[in-house]
Design an enzyme around this catalytic site. Sequence first.
Site, PDB file in Angstrom:
ATOM      1  N   ASP A   8      98.354  29.412  18.733  1.00  0.00           N
ATOM      2  CA  ASP A   8      98.139  28.520  19.864  1.00  0.00           C
ATOM      3  C   ASP A   8      98.908  29.073  21.054  1.00  0.00           C
ATOM      4  O   ASP A   8     100.131  29.297  20.964  1.00  0.00           O
ATOM      5  CB  ASP A   8      98.624  27.100  19.543  1.00  0.00           C
ATOM      6  CG  ASP A   8      97.704  26.382  18.559  1.00  0.00           C
ATOM      7  OD1 ASP A   8      96.686  26.976  18.157  1.00  0.00           O
ATOM      8  OD2 ASP A   8      98.017  25.233  18.194  1.00  0.00           O
ATOM      9  N   ASP A 129      87.726  17.241  17.698  1.00  0.00           N
ATOM     10  CA  ASP A 129      89.095  16.759  17.569  1.00  0.00           C
ATOM     11  C   ASP A 129      89.067  15.240  17.561  1.00  0.00           C
ATOM     12  O   ASP A 129      88.503  14.631  18.480  1.00  0.00           O
ATOM     13  CB  ASP A 129      89.957  17.266  18.727  1.00  0.00           C
ATOM     14  CG  ASP A 129      89.913  18.786  18.858  1.00  0.00           C
ATOM     15  OD1 ASP A 129      89.799  19.452  17.814  1.00  0.00           O
ATOM     16  OD2 ASP A 129      89.977  19.294  19.989  1.00  0.00           O
TER      17      ASP A 129
END
Length: 244
Positions: A8, A129
């Site tokens: 990330d 998500d």
Amino acid sequence: MILFPAIDLKDGQCVRLKLGDMDQATVYSTDPGAQAKAFEDQGFEWLHVVDLNGAFAGTSVNGAAVDAILKATKNPVQLGGGIRSLEHIENWLNRGLSRVILGTVAVRDPGLVIEACKAFPGKVAVGIDAKGGKVAVEGWAEASELGVIELAKKFEGAGVSAIIYTDIDRDGILTGINWESTLALADAVSIPVIASGGLASMNDIRRMLEPDAAKLEGAITGRALYDGRIDPAEALALIRAARS
């Protein structure tokens, strides 16, 4: 079954967030390329990358770091975060990505996803998500009223290569993957599903090798891998044994 190590990216560095909060970021490496090469050397076969700044900004921000990753590893790389147009997709695929992940735009403009799948067969995944069972967008900063399965079904037959399903309520806090919701999604659609969010220990690795999880394409691991809660050699050996 594939175990995807995650990188990330925030401000050019490899970080992990807690519950998707940019203010709760732990820096694990300042050299994304070296981290990508380390994962390859450990035996991983794929790499999952997220441009966190890009997810919030709505356009790619950590391009230089992603380029460094692509240069450093021979492994296929999938990238999400801030990819919102056909031009974005084409640009990234031309730079060497194996797969782009469309998240917010999949909610805002499902037609673009379908168009992208036709233009770039096998190269487009959808990131879903969820927070409290509802789809979140704009880098998890905004909730929608759309259900996870409701969104996923919009892409049946479109050629989406995979759905990356993240339970935000578990992301980065090492409480274990939400297997119930993940497997329910996999049961509801024919598109391969990748589990994300909360993978905590070798128990999750063993769980994803149970017969009912065989329908999944794999799972993503982040903090547990960086913190040493998962032994890469042991995890990959278990996966190889399950394949044979």
